[in-house]
Design an enzyme around this catalytic site. Structure first.
Site, PDB file in Angstrom:
ATOM      1  N   GLN A 171       0.807  -1.221   0.000  1.00 27.66           N
ATOM      2  CA  GLN A 171       0.000   0.000   0.000  1.00 27.66           C
ATOM      3  C   GLN A 171       0.842   1.274   0.000  1.00 27.66           C
ATOM      4  OE1 GLN A 171      -2.738  -1.708   3.283  1.00 27.66           O
ATOM      5  NE2 GLN A 171      -4.132  -0.484   2.054  1.00 27.66           N
TER       6      GLN A 171
ATOM      7  N   ARG B  70       3.501  -0.143  13.086  1.00 28.31           N
ATOM      8  CA  ARG B  70       3.254  -1.455  12.475  1.00 28.31           C
ATOM      9  C   ARG B  70       3.469  -1.360  10.967  1.00 28.31           C
ATOM     10  NH1 ARG B  70      -2.238  -4.290  10.980  1.00 28.31           N
ATOM     11  NH2 ARG B  70      -1.437  -6.331  10.424  1.00 28.31           N
TER      12      ARG B  70
ATOM     13  N   HIS C 174       0.940  -9.305   4.363  1.00 34.38           N
ATOM     14  CA  HIS C 174      -0.236  -8.433   4.265  1.00 34.38           C
ATOM     15  C   HIS C 174      -0.680  -8.414   2.795  1.00 34.38           C
ATOM     16  CE1 HIS C 174      -2.438  -4.937   6.390  1.00 34.38           C
ATOM     17  NE2 HIS C 174      -3.021  -5.064   5.212  1.00 34.38           N
TER      18      HIS C 174
ATOM     19  N   GLU D 166      -5.238 -10.665   8.448  1.00 31.53           N
ATOM     20  CA  GLU D 166      -6.597 -10.907   7.960  1.00 31.53           C
ATOM     21  C   GLU D 166      -6.712 -12.079   6.991  1.00 31.53           C
ATOM     22  OE1 GLU D 166      -8.033  -7.170   6.437  1.00 31.53           O
ATOM     23  OE2 GLU D 166      -8.202  -6.320   8.432  1.00 31.53           O
TER      24      GLU D 166
ATOM     25  N   ASN E 181      -8.270  -6.536  14.221  1.00 35.93           N
ATOM     26  CA  ASN E 181      -8.541  -5.409  13.324  1.00 35.93           C
ATOM     27  C   ASN E 181     -10.046  -5.149  13.369  1.00 35.93           C
ATOM     28  OD1 ASN E 181      -5.863  -5.735  12.645  1.00 35.93           O
ATOM     29  ND2 ASN E 181      -6.224  -6.204  10.484  1.00 35.93           N
TER      30      ASN E 181
ATOM     31  N   TYR F 114     -13.187  -2.427  12.420  1.00 35.43           N
ATOM     32  CA  TYR F 114     -13.637  -1.209  11.725  1.00 35.43           C
ATOM     33  C   TYR F 114     -15.107  -0.879  11.947  1.00 35.43           C
ATOM     34  CZ  TYR F 114      -9.214  -1.007   9.207  1.00 35.43           C
ATOM     35  OH  TYR F 114      -7.888  -0.893   8.903  1.00 35.43           O
TER      36      TYR F 114
ATOM     37  N   GLU G 184      -5.539  -2.758  14.022  1.00 38.88           N
ATOM     38  CA  GLU G 184      -6.057  -1.802  13.042  1.00 38.88           C
ATOM     39  C   GLU G 184      -7.396  -1.261  13.515  1.00 38.88           C
ATOM     40  OE1 GLU G 184      -6.416  -3.005   8.897  1.00 38.88           O
ATOM     41  OE2 GLU G 184      -4.480  -4.034   8.993  1.00 38.88           O
TER      42      GLU G 184
ATOM     43  N   TRP H 213      -5.238   2.910  11.782  1.00 40.02           N
ATOM     44  CA  TRP H 213      -5.009   2.618  10.366  1.00 40.02           C
ATOM     45  C   TRP H 213      -5.465   3.832   9.575  1.00 40.02           C
ATOM     46  CZ3 TRP H 213      -2.403  -1.085   7.897  1.00 40.02           C
ATOM     47  CH2 TRP H 213      -2.433  -1.019   6.491  1.00 40.02           C
TER      48      TRP H 213
ATOM     49  N   GLU I 225      -5.460   1.882  -1.524  1.00 39.95           N
ATOM     50  CA  GLU I 225      -6.495   1.213  -0.740  1.00 39.95           C
ATOM     51  C   GLU I 225      -7.086   0.015  -1.510  1.00 39.95           C
ATOM     52  OE1 GLU I 225      -7.172   1.266   2.414  1.00 39.95           O
ATOM     53  OE2 GLU I 225      -8.941   0.030   2.114  1.00 39.95           O
ATOM     54  N   TRP I 226      -6.203  -0.907  -1.922  1.00 39.64           N
ATOM     55  CA  TRP I 226      -6.589  -2.151  -2.597  1.00 39.64           C
ATOM     56  C   TRP I 226      -7.577  -1.896  -3.744  1.00 39.64           C
ATOM     57  CZ3 TRP I 226      -2.702  -4.794  -1.123  1.00 39.64           C
ATOM     58  CH2 TRP I 226      -2.240  -4.751   0.177  1.00 39.64           C
TER      59      TRP I 226
HETATM   60  C1  GBH Z   1      -8.175  -3.618   6.325  1.00 40.46           C
HETATM   61  O1  GBH Z   1      -9.134  -4.649   6.220  1.00 40.46           O
HETATM   62  C2  GBH Z   1      -6.868  -3.997   5.645  1.00 40.46           C
HETATM   63  O2  GBH Z   1      -6.077  -4.804   6.505  1.00 40.46           O
HETATM   64  C3  GBH Z   1      -6.060  -2.761   5.257  1.00 40.46           C
HETATM   65  O3  GBH Z   1      -4.977  -3.133   4.452  1.00 40.46           O
HETATM   66  C4  GBH Z   1      -6.954  -1.761   4.580  1.00 40.46           C
HETATM   67  O4  GBH Z   1      -6.256  -0.648   4.136  1.00 40.46           O
HETATM   68  C5  GBH Z   1      -8.051  -1.385   5.550  1.00 40.46           C
HETATM   69  O5  GBH Z   1      -8.803  -2.515   5.822  1.00 40.46           O
HETATM   70  C6  GBH Z   1      -9.040  -0.352   5.047  1.00 40.46           C
HETATM   71  O6  GBH Z   1      -9.867  -0.888   4.047  1.00 40.46           O
HETATM   72  O7  GBH Z   1     -15.927  -3.485  -0.208  1.00 40.46           O
HETATM   73  O8  GBH Z   1     -18.081  -4.082   0.682  1.00 40.46           O
HETATM   74  O9  GBH Z   1     -16.607  -5.823  -0.162  1.00 40.46           O
HETATM   75  C7  GBH Z   1     -10.330  -4.383   6.901  1.00 40.46           C
HETATM   76  C8  GBH Z   1     -11.411  -5.420   6.663  1.00 40.46           C
HETATM   77  C9  GBH Z   1     -12.823  -6.408   5.042  1.00 40.46           C
HETATM   78  C10 GBH Z   1     -12.871  -4.076   5.314  1.00 40.46           C
HETATM   79  C11 GBH Z   1     -13.391  -6.279   3.663  1.00 40.46           C
HETATM   80  C12 GBH Z   1     -13.485  -3.924   3.935  1.00 40.46           C
HETATM   81  C13 GBH Z   1     -14.658  -4.967   2.131  1.00 40.46           C
HETATM   82  C14 GBH Z   1     -16.119  -4.662   2.114  1.00 40.46           C
HETATM   83  N1  GBH Z   1     -12.033  -5.240   5.367  1.00 40.46           N
HETATM   84  N2  GBH Z   1     -14.226  -5.092   3.543  1.00 40.46           N
HETATM   85  S1  GBH Z   1     -16.728  -4.507   0.475  1.00 40.46           S
END
Ligand code: GBH
Length: 470
Positions: free
Chosen positions: A16, A74, A119, A164, A306, A308, A374, A418, A425-426
């Protein structure tokens, strides 16, 4: 309020932020491949080729870390930067030098590193041999882990093997929205999760047998989980759907490691029942652990969480007639209208969900030491450096952690925001910003600017550390 040795940190991940995707002998990873594919699945066909260019601009990151007054940082190691083909047959010394410098610089500034071995960025060479679906991957990961313990473990005392596994397994192999982009619903994710647990356990045993005495560190895996609540309090169907949600996310990885050495019974029976319904023949879709391999139970020295967001749960999604995790689980997640959304559609802001989840972890896993590895809030759309709302969310969340520690007696040892920086952001590319520092991706200098939320986090740290100077 918080113990005086509480870890105040922020996190990042190699793919990232680092960039330098081909620099100095680094091998390609599955995220390089995934982002470069034509008609790609990443927002705006963006990629992490340059990212925040932390490979060259590490010293600027270090300034950010110091500015915030963090006690811990981290980071993750890029496996393919260290071992370009994934194996210890060839070590890329430039990669070793890079991480040595990062770790030494941190320690020189009195910041402790927490290092994640994996990761999301598998070396492509290993994907070509089947990746996480292949049973061989566990031993290959173990060699990589031993290499890292040997090389960096004199200075790194907190290790996360895999970040994760749920996300790697499900988003990467069921939904196909993360690398390697496979869509093999109802089967591959369980195999991948299984091999990740085996890989993690082997690495933990290696640390325990060969490094612990000398290096005296701690090893765990980072498990992501939402807080789940029954949609209607007291409704039996909703309560059991909620149990299934926990079993299929947190429990999937935490049960084997912390409770029984095996998957939650609720998970296994749900998958068995669904297999039967769909006329599935053959061996179980949820693999079994072999007695001839190192035990999975007890392979974590702390709980790494982690967190959120939170969800309400009711039965549903099980009757789609297809093989999938959704239909195995048969539980639908819904949002409570009173929860504000933050940036992205999935991130409902529920600070008190973290407190409840921490209490649940205390009660379910015999009061382990917990690091929140996170937690964070995102911003999309026009840039707002004065991000009052995100600041507020951090403040509220940290005060819930304080309550969990003080009032519920949860043994929380640290909190990592985080992320340190806005980054790649993936699947969302650069359209979603999680940083405490803004990174100007439109400018070649990639300059870092602290957000209000970063300033406030720095103040929070000072407050709880009793006036540590910045
Ligand atoms: C984290 O995962 C990651 O470890 C980190 O690298 C990343 O930057 C951070 O989240 C912020 O996104 O788009 O509706 O399919 C957190 C767990 C699980 C949260 C999958 C987002 C996708 C939902 N993630 N989820 S969707």
């Amino acid at each position: 309020m918080f113990p005086c040795d509480f870890a105040w940190g922020a996190g990042t991940a190699a793919y990232q932020i680092e960039g330098g995707w081909q620099a100095d002998g680094k091998g390609p990873s599955i995220w390089d491949t995934f982002c470069h594919e034509k008609g790609g699945r990443v927002f705006g066909e963006q990629d992490g080729d340059v990212g925040c260019n932390s490979y060259e601009l590490w010293e600027q990151d270090l300034e950010c870390i110091q500015w915030l007054g963090l006690t811990h940082y981290r980071l993750s190691l890029s496996w393919a930067r260290l071992l370009p083909d994934g194996t210890t047959r060839h070590v890329n010394q430039k990669g070793v030098q890079y991480y040595n410098k990062v770790i030494d610089d941190l320690l020189a500034c009195n910041v402790s590193p927490m290092v994640t071995l994996y990761h999301f960025d598998l070396p492509q060479a290993l994907q070509d041999q089947g990746g996480w679906k292949s049973s061989d991957i566990a031993a290959i990961f173990d060699s990589y882990a031993k290499f890292c313990f040997h090389t960096f473990g004199d200075r790194v005392k907190l290790w996360i093997t895999i970040n994760e596994p749920y996300v790697c397994a499900k988003l990467g192999h069921e939904d196909g929205i993360h690398a390697p982009g496979l869509k093999e619903p109802g089967v591959a994710a369980y195999v991948v999760g299984h091999n990740m647990l085996r890989a993690h356990a082997m690495a933990w045993h290696s640390y325990n047998s060969f490094y612990r005495t000398k290096q005296d560190g701690a090893v765990s895996l980072a498990i992501n989980s939402d807080w789940f609540e029954p949609s209607t309090a007291g409704c039996t169907e909703d309560i059991s759907a909620t149990e299934r949600c926990f079993a299929f996310t947190l429990g999937w990885f935490a049960w084997p490691v912390f409770v029984t050495g095996d998957y939650p019974e609720v998970m296994r029976s749900a998958i068995d029942a669904q297999s039967e319904k769909l006329g599935f023949r053959g061996s179980s879709r949820l693999p079994c652990f072999s007695k001839d391999e190192p035990a999975i139970l007890g392979t974590a020295d702390f709980f790494a969480l982690n967190y959120y967001t939170s969800r309400m749960v009711k039965p549903g999604g099980g009757s789609c007639g297809k093989m999938s995790m959704k239909s195995d689980r048969d539980a639908e997640e819904v949002l409570d209208p009173s929860w504000p959304l933050c940036g992205v559609s999935w991130l409902a802001v529920v600070p008190h969900g973290l407190r409840k989840l921490l209490k649940y972890i205390k009660d379910t896993f015999s009061n382990p030491a917990v690091y929140i590895t996170e937690n964070g809030f995102s911003q999309v759309g026009p840039l707002q450096i004065e991000d009052a709302q995100r600041s507020e969310y951090y403040k509220e969340t940290i005060s819930e952690v304080a309550k969990a520690t003080q009032e519920d007696g949860v043994n929380v040892r640290g909190y990592f925001a985080w992320s340190l920086l806005d980054n790649f952001e993936w699947a969302d590319g650069f359209s979603v910003r999680f940083g405490l520092f803004h990174v100007d991706f439109g400018d070649v200098k990639l300059s870092r600017t602290v957000y209000q939320s970063g300033r406030e986090y720095a103040k929070t740290i000072i407050k709880y550390k009793g006036g540590r100077s910045r």
